[in-house]
Scaffold this motif. Structure first.
Motif, PDB file in Angstrom:
ATOM      1  N   VAL A 273       0.829  -1.208   0.000  1.00 28.64           N
ATOM      2  CA  VAL A 273       0.000   0.000   0.000  1.00 28.64           C
ATOM      3  C   VAL A 273       0.864   1.259   0.000  1.00 28.64           C
ATOM      4  O   VAL A 273       0.560   2.230  -0.700  1.00 28.64           O
ATOM      5  CB  VAL A 273      -0.969   0.001   1.199  1.00 28.64           C
ATOM      6  CG1 VAL A 273      -1.734   1.321   1.267  1.00 28.64           C
ATOM      7  CG2 VAL A 273      -1.949  -1.163   1.086  1.00 28.64           C
ATOM      8  N   ASN A 274       1.951   1.249   0.742  1.00 35.89           N
ATOM      9  CA  ASN A 274       2.843   2.413   0.739  1.00 35.89           C
ATOM     10  C   ASN A 274       3.417   2.663  -0.647  1.00 35.89           C
ATOM     11  O   ASN A 274       3.546   3.819  -1.079  1.00 35.89           O
ATOM     12  CB  ASN A 274       3.979   2.207   1.745  1.00 35.89           C
ATOM     13  CG  ASN A 274       3.506   2.294   3.185  1.00 35.89           C
ATOM     14  OD1 ASN A 274       2.495   2.927   3.476  1.00 35.89           O
ATOM     15  ND2 ASN A 274       4.215   1.645   4.090  1.00 35.89           N
ATOM     16  N   ARG A 275       3.747   1.600  -1.350  1.00 32.63           N
ATOM     17  CA  ARG A 275       4.260   1.758  -2.711  1.00 32.63           C
ATOM     18  C   ARG A 275       3.174   2.306  -3.643  1.00 32.63           C
ATOM     19  O   ARG A 275       3.450   3.149  -4.512  1.00 32.63           O
ATOM     20  CB  ARG A 275       4.783   0.416  -3.233  1.00 32.63           C
ATOM     21  CG  ARG A 275       6.067  -0.048  -2.545  1.00 32.63           C
ATOM     22  CD  ARG A 275       6.705  -1.203  -3.272  1.00 32.63           C
ATOM     23  NE  ARG A 275       5.896  -2.407  -3.225  1.00 32.63           N
ATOM     24  CZ  ARG A 275       5.932  -3.303  -2.235  1.00 32.63           C
ATOM     25  NH1 ARG A 275       6.747  -3.119  -1.200  1.00 32.63           N
ATOM     26  NH2 ARG A 275       5.174  -4.382  -2.288  1.00 32.63           N
ATOM     27  N   LEU A 276       1.940   1.842  -3.465  1.00 27.57           N
ATOM     28  CA  LEU A 276       0.847   2.341  -4.288  1.00 27.57           C
ATOM     29  C   LEU A 276       0.603   3.827  -4.035  1.00 27.57           C
ATOM     30  O   LEU A 276       0.347   4.603  -4.964  1.00 27.57           O
ATOM     31  CB  LEU A 276      -0.436   1.556  -4.006  1.00 27.57           C
ATOM     32  CG  LEU A 276      -0.444   0.077  -4.396  1.00 27.57           C
ATOM     33  CD1 LEU A 276      -1.757  -0.572  -3.970  1.00 27.57           C
ATOM     34  CD2 LEU A 276      -0.225  -0.104  -5.883  1.00 27.57           C
ATOM     35  N   ARG A 277       0.682   4.229  -2.781  1.00 31.07           N
ATOM     36  CA  ARG A 277       0.415   5.625  -2.418  1.00 31.07           C
ATOM     37  C   ARG A 277       1.469   6.582  -2.972  1.00 31.07           C
ATOM     38  O   ARG A 277       1.244   7.783  -3.024  1.00 31.07           O
ATOM     39  CB  ARG A 277       0.317   5.767  -0.893  1.00 31.07           C
ATOM     40  CG  ARG A 277      -0.996   5.233  -0.318  1.00 31.07           C
ATOM     41  CD  ARG A 277      -1.064   5.450   1.183  1.00 31.07           C
ATOM     42  NE  ARG A 277      -2.316   4.998   1.780  1.00 31.07           N
ATOM     43  CZ  ARG A 277      -3.401   5.741   1.911  1.00 31.07           C
ATOM     44  NH1 ARG A 277      -3.391   6.997   1.478  1.00 31.07           N
ATOM     45  NH2 ARG A 277      -4.492   5.259   2.480  1.00 31.07           N
ATOM     46  N   GLU A 278       2.609   6.063  -3.377  1.00 27.12           N
ATOM     47  CA  GLU A 278       3.617   6.919  -3.997  1.00 27.12           C
ATOM     48  C   GLU A 278       3.122   7.461  -5.336  1.00 27.12           C
ATOM     49  O   GLU A 278       3.671   8.439  -5.852  1.00 27.12           O
ATOM     50  CB  GLU A 278       4.915   6.129  -4.196  1.00 27.12           C
ATOM     51  CG  GLU A 278       5.618   5.777  -2.889  1.00 27.12           C
ATOM     52  CD  GLU A 278       6.833   4.896  -3.111  1.00 27.12           C
ATOM     53  OE1 GLU A 278       7.132   4.577  -4.287  1.00 27.12           O
ATOM     54  OE2 GLU A 278       7.473   4.523  -2.109  1.00 27.12           O
ATOM     55  N   HIS A 279       2.108   6.809  -5.884  1.00 24.79           N
ATOM     56  CA  HIS A 279       1.524   7.247  -7.162  1.00 24.79           C
ATOM     57  C   HIS A 279       0.076   7.681  -6.959  1.00 24.79           C
ATOM     58  O   HIS A 279      -0.788   7.381  -7.780  1.00 24.79           O
ATOM     59  CB  HIS A 279       1.609   6.112  -8.185  1.00 24.79           C
ATOM     60  CG  HIS A 279       2.992   5.567  -8.369  1.00 24.79           C
ATOM     61  ND1 HIS A 279       3.942   6.216  -9.120  1.00 24.79           N
ATOM     62  CD2 HIS A 279       3.588   4.458  -7.859  1.00 24.79           C
ATOM     63  CE1 HIS A 279       5.069   5.524  -9.094  1.00 24.79           C
ATOM     64  NE2 HIS A 279       4.884   4.457  -8.339  1.00 24.79           N
ATOM     65  N   ASP A 280      -0.180   8.377  -5.862  1.00 20.40           N
ATOM     66  CA  ASP A 280      -1.524   8.824  -5.516  1.00 20.40           C
ATOM     67  C   ASP A 280      -2.134   9.612  -6.684  1.00 20.40           C
ATOM     68  O   ASP A 280      -1.562  10.622  -7.124  1.00 20.40           O
ATOM     69  CB  ASP A 280      -1.462   9.709  -4.271  1.00 20.40           C
ATOM     70  CG  ASP A 280      -2.835  10.040  -3.709  1.00 20.40           C
ATOM     71  OD1 ASP A 280      -3.763  10.299  -4.507  1.00 20.40           O
ATOM     72  OD2 ASP A 280      -2.987  10.022  -2.481  1.00 20.40           O
ATOM     73  N   PRO A 281      -3.279   9.170  -7.203  1.00 17.19           N
ATOM     74  CA  PRO A 281      -3.856   9.837  -8.383  1.00 17.19           C
ATOM     75  C   PRO A 281      -4.309  11.264  -8.126  1.00 17.19           C
ATOM     76  O   PRO A 281      -4.363  12.067  -9.067  1.00 17.19           O
ATOM     77  CB  PRO A 281      -5.035   8.942  -8.748  1.00 17.19           C
ATOM     78  CG  PRO A 281      -5.396   8.237  -7.474  1.00 17.19           C
ATOM     79  CD  PRO A 281      -4.090   8.023  -6.772  1.00 17.19           C
ATOM     80  N   ILE A 282      -4.633  11.594  -6.878  1.00 18.02           N
ATOM     81  CA  ILE A 282      -5.032  12.979  -6.574  1.00 18.02           C
ATOM     82  C   ILE A 282      -3.817  13.904  -6.668  1.00 18.02           C
ATOM     83  O   ILE A 282      -3.872  14.980  -7.274  1.00 18.02           O
ATOM     84  CB  ILE A 282      -5.683  13.068  -5.190  1.00 18.02           C
ATOM     85  CG1 ILE A 282      -6.944  12.208  -5.132  1.00 18.02           C
ATOM     86  CG2 ILE A 282      -6.009  14.526  -4.843  1.00 18.02           C
ATOM     87  CD1 ILE A 282      -7.618  12.180  -3.786  1.00 18.02           C
ATOM     88  N   LYS A 283      -2.727  13.463  -6.093  1.00 19.30           N
ATOM     89  CA  LYS A 283      -1.494  14.251  -6.161  1.00 19.30           C
ATOM     90  C   LYS A 283      -1.041  14.417  -7.610  1.00 19.30           C
ATOM     91  O   LYS A 283      -0.674  15.521  -8.036  1.00 19.30           O
ATOM     92  CB  LYS A 283      -0.400  13.568  -5.344  1.00 19.30           C
ATOM     93  CG  LYS A 283       0.927  14.297  -5.378  1.00 19.30           C
ATOM     94  CD  LYS A 283       1.994  13.549  -4.592  1.00 19.30           C
ATOM     95  CE  LYS A 283       3.344  14.254  -4.698  1.00 19.30           C
ATOM     96  NZ  LYS A 283       4.418  13.511  -3.973  1.00 19.30           N
TER      97      LYS A 283
END
Length: 336
Positions: A273-283
């Motif tokens: 999940v931490n790796r996925l959040r590195e590509h947060d679509p909102i950001k």
């Protein structure tokens, strides 16, 4: 089809709203469900707290909802899945009665009887279901009604990749293609059907390939991007409106929370999940809007402040709303 500045800002604001809503629900939902300390015989109490029952949150999957719904009108129908909040918010279902429904309150969309997997808003033509794969046939029904009425309305069925292995999915695609119904089937591939990885349950890499078997276009969106979804959905909605029939779209997206709240997620690799959040679509969308000159820090803060007030007001409204009277238990159940 490229989104306008207004559409880009709308998608960004809705994504921020969805994320704020889901992260708030993640905290509120746990109230009263966990023991104050670990004791023998005490466990997660799914019926405790202000929001009883299961809870499936959609943080990370916002692009699928906003990229499609940016093309829809109020008259168009959306049928969501058991993880429905992002679709409902993107279809402009009002937050107060939607949230009150999850709290089991009389001010809810269904007077507190349906809960979060059964949100019905006829005014905005939105519904959802806890039954996996059930949305396809329902969307076909709405599309058939629009066609019979001579309207250019469309219907959208959202579902997960696990639902693409259900018989109802294939029956719906076959019927939609046979009758050239104005339906867009949108598959959210978040990699997991509950705890089973897609590669262990599905014989093909992309469900979009299944469209060929029913004579309709199949489109794979490989990035969890609101703009990429917008482009794919724009063509599909335009095709449906002009009477050319259905389209199947699959979007590779990310699920930041567990399948349900309380899910230990032991099936996920450590740190996924931490790796996925590195590509947060909102950001990522925010960065794109800044590069295009559509968004700046002042506008971003103003937008986020407004969204936060809107979301918090919905939760306060729901907490302060009354529960239905016991005498209402059998109301709206049997036809008179």
């Amino acid at each position: 089809m490229e989104p306008t500045s207004e559409q880009l800002l709308w998608m960004y604001e809705k994504m921020v709203e969805i994320r704020e809503y889901e992260e708030t629900m993640a905290k509120v939902y746990l109230e009263g469900k966990l023991p104050p300390k670990i004791q023998k015989g005490l466990a997660f109490d799914i019926g405790g707290g202000p929001v009883p029952g299961e809870m499936h949150l959609s943080a990370g999957q916002e692009p699928v909802a906003v990229g499609v719904c940016a093309h829809l009108r109020k008259e168009d129908t959306v049928v969501g899945s058991h993880r429905p909040h992002h679709f409902a918010i993107a279809k402009n279902v009002p937050l107060n009665p939607m949230t009150a429904e999850m709290f089991g309150k009389a001010t809810g969309l269904g007077r507190g009887k349906g809960g979060h997997m059964h949100l019905f808003d006829p005014a905005n033509k939105f519904s959802c279901s806890g039954i996996v794969g059930a949305g396809g046939p329902q969307a076909c029904g709405a599309a058939l009604a629009a066609k019979k009425l001579g309207k250019d309305w469309v219907a959208v069925a959202f579902f997960g990749e696990g639902a693409a292995n259900q018989g109802a999915f294939h029956e719906a695609l076959n019927l939609a293609a046979l009758w050239r119904l104005p339906v867009i089937f949108v598959c959210e591939d978040n990699k997991y059907g509950i705890s089973v990885e897609k590669s262990e349950s599905t014989a093909i890499a992309s469900n979009a390939d299944r469209a060929a078997g029913y004579g309709m276009p199949g489109v794979l969106v490989e990035r969890n991007s609101a703009i990429e979804v917008f482009k794919a959905a724009g063509e599909a909605v335009a095709r449906a409106r002009r009477g050319d029939g259905p389209t199947l779209i699959e979007v590779k997206t990310d699920r930041y929370f567990g399948h349900f709240q309380g899910d230990p997620e032991t099936y996920r690799p450590k740190g996924e999940v931490n790796r996925l959040r590195e590509h947060d679509p909102i950001k990522l969308l925010g960065e794109t809007l800044r590069q295009l000159g559509v968004l700046n820090d002042a506008l971003d803060k103003s937008l986020r402040d407004v969204v936060s007030l809107r979301v918090q007001a919905a939760y306060e409204f729901s907490r302060n709303s009354p529960y239905p009277e016991p005498a209402e238990a059998l109301m709206h159940v049997f036809a008179e």
